[in-house]
Enzyme design. Sequence first.
Site, PDB file in Angstrom:
ATOM      1  CE  LYS A 221      72.460   7.702   3.048  1.00 33.11           C
ATOM      2  NZ  LYS A 221      71.488   6.774   3.683  1.00 33.11           N
ATOM      3  NE  ARG A 255      69.110   4.403  -2.658  1.00 33.70           N
ATOM      4  CZ  ARG A 255      69.368   5.704  -2.462  1.00 33.70           C
ATOM      5  NH1 ARG A 255      70.302   6.068  -1.583  1.00 33.70           N
ATOM      6  NH2 ARG A 255      68.701   6.635  -3.127  1.00 33.70           N
TER       7      ARG A 255
END
Length: 274
Positions: A221, A255
């Site tokens: 991210k 995740r």
Amino acid sequence: MTINCKGQLIDLSVPKVMGILNVTPNSFFDGGKYDSDEAIITQVGKMLADGATFIDLGAYSSKPSAEFVSGEEELNRIVPVVKLILQHFPDALLSIDTFRSEVAEACIENGAAIINDISGGNLDDKMFGVIAKYNVPYILMHMRGTPQTMQTLTDYDDIVKEMLFYFSEKVAEARSLGINDIILDPGFGFAKTLDQNYEVLQKMELFNILELPVLAGFSRKSMIYKNLNINQQEALNGTTVLNTISLTKGAKILRVHDVKEAMECVTLFNKIAI
């Protein structure tokens, strides 16, 4: 600490890994990579072989300012892939990344095991009813607004305190409907500035007060690559660092796009956690 996936009790006292598979043309890291049956089956097989307990399947990109996708298009993208994966890997535990109740229901009807809702039911007031009807585990994420507006909604007096209040209210609502298995996701990158993401990570152990498993989703991210002045393709090492930190703060599910490396985090963490 267990969750019931299609009659199978998954023990989260040992952290698990959830592999990400996006069947979208525009997801921030893997958009457009899995656009054929062969590519999908190859990637799912690799993630399962590398140790993934869950596969998280998404057909609507939730990156900041992502373009809107209709419910019909999301269904047309995702349901055939659910069927395809379970045809080849019938024991796979599929998590469906959607905020739409009709998508959740269609995927559960076709064998999905978990619903992963970025909006915590805020974008579809029928979502909790579907989860209660099928009694599947529900990943409850913190976000404000929509993927199109969330990065304009980052004004908090005390971000972690407000998130704890948000989760407490949502969990109480879910429990009142008979929803049993709830997983909390702090929503790194969703309605949070770069610095706020790290403040939430720094205090992440506070979410354990709610006595529910916590999912950590940092994989490649912008909170990693913008801080390091690199790009998504170079952000695996940073992802590994944050995954490891989150494990020390109580994360039960990682995740990730890169399952092998996340499993190595879990394996080494377990050597000191026992």
